[in-house]
Write a protein that holds these residues in place. Structure first.
Motif, PDB file in Angstrom:
ATOM      1  N   ALA A 191       0.834  -1.203   0.000  1.00  0.00           N
ATOM      2  CA  ALA A 191       0.000   0.000   0.000  1.00  0.00           C
ATOM      3  C   ALA A 191       0.869   1.253   0.000  1.00  0.00           C
ATOM      4  O   ALA A 191       0.564   2.239  -0.685  1.00  0.00           O
ATOM      5  CB  ALA A 191      -0.933  -0.010   1.214  1.00  0.00           C
ATOM      6  N   TRP A 192       1.978   1.239   0.749  1.00  0.00           N
ATOM      7  CA  TRP A 192       2.900   2.381   0.760  1.00  0.00           C
ATOM      8  C   TRP A 192       3.504   2.601  -0.617  1.00  0.00           C
ATOM      9  O   TRP A 192       3.510   3.719  -1.127  1.00  0.00           O
ATOM     10  CB  TRP A 192       4.030   2.132   1.765  1.00  0.00           C
ATOM     11  N   TYR A 193       4.032   1.548  -1.197  1.00  0.00           N
ATOM     12  CA  TYR A 193       4.713   1.675  -2.485  1.00  0.00           C
ATOM     13  C   TYR A 193       3.779   2.202  -3.571  1.00  0.00           C
ATOM     14  O   TYR A 193       4.196   2.969  -4.447  1.00  0.00           O
ATOM     15  CB  TYR A 193       5.271   0.324  -2.935  1.00  0.00           C
ATOM     16  N   LEU A 194       2.532   1.783  -3.519  1.00  0.00           N
ATOM     17  CA  LEU A 194       1.589   2.086  -4.592  1.00  0.00           C
ATOM     18  C   LEU A 194       0.729   3.317  -4.329  1.00  0.00           C
ATOM     19  O   LEU A 194      -0.034   3.730  -5.202  1.00  0.00           O
ATOM     20  CB  LEU A 194       0.675   0.871  -4.821  1.00  0.00           C
ATOM     21  N   ARG A 195       0.831   3.888  -3.135  1.00  0.00           N
ATOM     22  CA  ARG A 195       0.016   5.050  -2.772  1.00  0.00           C
ATOM     23  C   ARG A 195      -1.474   4.694  -2.819  1.00  0.00           C
ATOM     24  O   ARG A 195      -2.312   5.444  -3.330  1.00  0.00           O
ATOM     25  CB  ARG A 195       0.308   6.242  -3.693  1.00  0.00           C
TER      26      ARG A 195
ATOM     27  N   PRO B 211      -4.763   3.424  -0.379  1.00  0.00           N
ATOM     28  CA  PRO B 211      -5.218   3.245   1.008  1.00  0.00           C
ATOM     29  C   PRO B 211      -5.235   1.761   1.376  1.00  0.00           C
ATOM     30  O   PRO B 211      -5.654   0.912   0.585  1.00  0.00           O
ATOM     31  CB  PRO B 211      -6.638   3.832   0.996  1.00  0.00           C
ATOM     32  N   LEU B 212      -4.784   1.465   2.582  1.00  0.00           N
ATOM     33  CA  LEU B 212      -4.674   0.075   3.004  1.00  0.00           C
ATOM     34  C   LEU B 212      -6.010  -0.656   2.932  1.00  0.00           C
ATOM     35  O   LEU B 212      -6.083  -1.803   2.478  1.00  0.00           O
ATOM     36  CB  LEU B 212      -4.120   0.019   4.430  1.00  0.00           C
ATOM     37  N   VAL B 213      -7.080   0.006   3.356  1.00  0.00           N
ATOM     38  CA  VAL B 213      -8.396  -0.640   3.344  1.00  0.00           C
ATOM     39  C   VAL B 213      -8.839  -0.956   1.911  1.00  0.00           C
ATOM     40  O   VAL B 213      -9.484  -1.985   1.661  1.00  0.00           O
ATOM     41  CB  VAL B 213      -9.448   0.239   4.063  1.00  0.00           C
ATOM     42  N   THR B 214      -8.470  -0.090   0.973  1.00  0.00           N
ATOM     43  CA  THR B 214      -8.819  -0.320  -0.436  1.00  0.00           C
ATOM     44  C   THR B 214      -8.080  -1.531  -0.979  1.00  0.00           C
ATOM     45  O   THR B 214      -8.675  -2.409  -1.622  1.00  0.00           O
ATOM     46  CB  THR B 214      -8.470   0.914  -1.283  1.00  0.00           C
ATOM     47  N   LEU B 215      -6.776  -1.595  -0.735  1.00  0.00           N
ATOM     48  CA  LEU B 215      -5.989  -2.722  -1.243  1.00  0.00           C
ATOM     49  C   LEU B 215      -6.489  -4.036  -0.651  1.00  0.00           C
ATOM     50  O   LEU B 215      -6.586  -5.049  -1.353  1.00  0.00           O
ATOM     51  CB  LEU B 215      -4.509  -2.515  -0.915  1.00  0.00           C
ATOM     52  N   ARG B 216      -6.817  -4.030   0.625  1.00  0.00           N
ATOM     53  CA  ARG B 216      -7.317  -5.253   1.256  1.00  0.00           C
ATOM     54  C   ARG B 216      -8.627  -5.713   0.622  1.00  0.00           C
ATOM     55  O   ARG B 216      -8.868  -6.913   0.465  1.00  0.00           O
ATOM     56  CB  ARG B 216      -7.491  -5.031   2.753  1.00  0.00           C
ATOM     57  N   SER B 217      -9.478  -4.760   0.257  1.00  0.00           N
ATOM     58  CA  SER B 217     -10.751  -5.142  -0.367  1.00  0.00           C
ATOM     59  C   SER B 217     -10.517  -5.747  -1.745  1.00  0.00           C
ATOM     60  O   SER B 217     -11.246  -6.645  -2.170  1.00  0.00           O
ATOM     61  CB  SER B 217     -11.686  -3.933  -0.469  1.00  0.00           C
ATOM     62  N   TRP B 218      -9.490  -5.269  -2.459  1.00  0.00           N
ATOM     63  CA  TRP B 218      -9.164  -5.840  -3.769  1.00  0.00           C
ATOM     64  C   TRP B 218      -8.642  -7.263  -3.623  1.00  0.00           C
ATOM     65  O   TRP B 218      -8.825  -8.093  -4.506  1.00  0.00           O
ATOM     66  CB  TRP B 218      -8.127  -4.997  -4.480  1.00  0.00           C
ATOM     67  N   LEU B 219      -7.984  -7.537  -2.494  1.00  0.00           N
ATOM     68  CA  LEU B 219      -7.400  -8.851  -2.265  1.00  0.00           C
ATOM     69  C   LEU B 219      -8.408  -9.861  -1.720  1.00  0.00           C
ATOM     70  O   LEU B 219      -8.316 -11.053  -2.004  1.00  0.00           O
ATOM     71  CB  LEU B 219      -6.233  -8.736  -1.279  1.00  0.00           C
ATOM     72  N   LYS B 220      -9.358  -9.375  -0.926  1.00  0.00           N
ATOM     73  CA  LYS B 220     -10.283 -10.284  -0.239  1.00  0.00           C
ATOM     74  C   LYS B 220     -11.690 -10.269  -0.816  1.00  0.00           C
ATOM     75  O   LYS B 220     -12.481 -11.170  -0.545  1.00  0.00           O
ATOM     76  CB  LYS B 220     -10.360  -9.911   1.248  1.00  0.00           C
TER      77      LYS B 220
ATOM     78  N   VAL C  26       2.052  -4.920  -9.589  1.00  0.00           N
ATOM     79  CA  VAL C  26       1.799  -4.298 -10.882  1.00  0.00           C
ATOM     80  C   VAL C  26       0.300  -4.280 -11.178  1.00  0.00           C
ATOM     81  O   VAL C  26      -0.234  -3.290 -11.686  1.00  0.00           O
ATOM     82  CB  VAL C  26       2.570  -5.030 -12.002  1.00  0.00           C
ATOM     83  N   GLU C  27      -0.392  -5.357 -10.839  1.00  0.00           N
ATOM     84  CA  GLU C  27      -1.840  -5.395 -11.037  1.00  0.00           C
ATOM     85  C   GLU C  27      -2.522  -4.278 -10.246  1.00  0.00           C
ATOM     86  O   GLU C  27      -3.404  -3.581 -10.770  1.00  0.00           O
ATOM     87  CB  GLU C  27      -2.392  -6.749 -10.602  1.00  0.00           C
ATOM     88  N   ALA C  28      -2.126  -4.112  -9.001  1.00  0.00           N
ATOM     89  CA  ALA C  28      -2.733  -3.068  -8.168  1.00  0.00           C
ATOM     90  C   ALA C  28      -2.403  -1.676  -8.688  1.00  0.00           C
ATOM     91  O   ALA C  28      -3.221  -0.757  -8.596  1.00  0.00           O
ATOM     92  CB  ALA C  28      -2.250  -3.217  -6.719  1.00  0.00           C
ATOM     93  N   HIS C  29      -1.211  -1.512  -9.244  1.00  0.00           N
ATOM     94  CA  HIS C  29      -0.797  -0.243  -9.843  1.00  0.00           C
ATOM     95  C   HIS C  29      -1.761   0.170 -10.953  1.00  0.00           C
ATOM     96  O   HIS C  29      -2.197   1.326 -11.026  1.00  0.00           O
ATOM     97  CB  HIS C  29       0.625  -0.408 -10.388  1.00  0.00           C
TER      98      HIS C  29
ATOM     99  N   ASN D  32       6.233   7.272   1.868  1.00  0.00           N
ATOM    100  CA  ASN D  32       5.625   5.990   2.187  1.00  0.00           C
ATOM    101  C   ASN D  32       5.334   5.874   3.676  1.00  0.00           C
ATOM    102  O   ASN D  32       4.264   5.423   4.084  1.00  0.00           O
ATOM    103  CB  ASN D  32       6.553   4.845   1.763  1.00  0.00           C
ATOM    104  N   ARG D  33       6.259   6.276   4.503  1.00  0.00           N
ATOM    105  CA  ARG D  33       6.070   6.130   5.944  1.00  0.00           C
ATOM    106  C   ARG D  33       5.026   7.108   6.476  1.00  0.00           C
ATOM    107  O   ARG D  33       4.439   6.883   7.527  1.00  0.00           O
ATOM    108  CB  ARG D  33       7.390   6.340   6.685  1.00  0.00           C
ATOM    109  N   ALA D  34       4.811   8.191   5.705  1.00  0.00           N
ATOM    110  CA  ALA D  34       3.808   9.176   6.141  1.00  0.00           C
ATOM    111  C   ALA D  34       2.411   8.813   5.658  1.00  0.00           C
ATOM    112  O   ALA D  34       1.419   9.424   6.047  1.00  0.00           O
ATOM    113  CB  ALA D  34       4.180  10.556   5.605  1.00  0.00           C
ATOM    114  N   ALA D  35       2.335   7.826   4.761  1.00  0.00           N
ATOM    115  CA  ALA D  35       1.032   7.478   4.159  1.00  0.00           C
ATOM    116  C   ALA D  35       0.105   6.825   5.182  1.00  0.00           C
ATOM    117  O   ALA D  35       0.543   6.168   6.111  1.00  0.00           O
ATOM    118  CB  ALA D  35       1.264   6.521   2.993  1.00  0.00           C
TER     119      ALA D  35
END
Length: 233
Positions: free
Chosen positions: A20-24, A26-35, A68-71, A230-233
């Protein structure tokens, strides 16, 4: 020839928080794409399947392929506001057309794949002509941040770095599974960005770090900015 499933591009290597940091994203968004997730409709609760298939369902880590897919999905979802169920249908269509479960990370997607994808989105959501053009241009620009090997598989990703105004700084950092286990590194040097940031945070100057690692000050500044954002995201 290396099989796709055995390639280093599909090894579970990136914690969800790091991805989530690398791709900018939101963590909750990425998790929803995965689950996947439930959503309400007039006929009741519906469930959409995950947009990204991790290499091992029993492990939480993402592969380089997943990054890359998430990007690509980030732009489709956030910039063009395409609903998730429509994205899922379009991805299924592309998988059938290309004969792969990862259509967004093949070089073929960069060429005729973008047009096929946008045409499919038009059938699903009635995209306007200007919307079609914008999506095509955005996706093609986005894919310039990915490099492919001779077999047409994505092998290197250049993340977006904000607040670096100097020209030539947009591709200073990359992730490549064959270098430092896929950690973000300085292009041409292979030096992990987290090491640069640690030295800087410990009090070393940009000039001293650049001398120590035979880098330019711009490379060091970009690495520091990348870790900072990334650490500030």
């Amino acid at each position: 020839m290396v099989k796709w499933d055995d390639a280093i591009y599909n090894i579970p290597a990136y914690p969800v928080t790091d991805a989530a940091w690398y791709l900018r994203i939101p963590l909750v968004t990425l998790r929803s794409w995965l689950k996947g997730r439930c959503y309400a409709t007039k006929s009741g609760q519906q469930i959409f399947d995950p947009l990204i298939q991790r290499p091992d369902p029993g492990l939480p880590q993402l592969s380089f392929t997943n990054l890359v897919e998430a990007h690509v999905l980030r732009i489709i979802r956030e910039t063009h506001q395409v609903k998730l169920d429509k994205v899922r249908k379009a991805l299924d269509y592309m998988s059938q057309q290309f004969g792969t479960s990862h259509p967004l990370v093949t070089k073929k997607f960069q060429t005729d794949g973008v047009d096929l994808f946008v045409d499919q989105m038009d059938r699903l959501v009635n995209v306007s002509r200007s919307g079609q053009l914008a999506m095509r241009e955005t996706l093609k620009h986005l894919l310039t941040r990915v490099e492919w090997d001779a077999n047409g598989i994505a092998t290197r990703f250049f993340p977006v770095i904000e607040l670096i105004p100097e020209p030539g700084s947009d591709k200073i950092i990359f992730l490549d599974p064959s270098i430092r286990f896929g950690k973000p590194v300085i292009a041409g040097k292979g030096i992990p960005t987290d090491i640069i940031a640690e030295l800087y945070n410990a009090g070393d100057s940009i000039e001293d770090i650049a001398d120590e690692y035979d880098c330019t000050p711009l490379q060091i500044k970009t690495a520091i900015q990348f870790e900072s954002q990334n650490r500030a995201a």
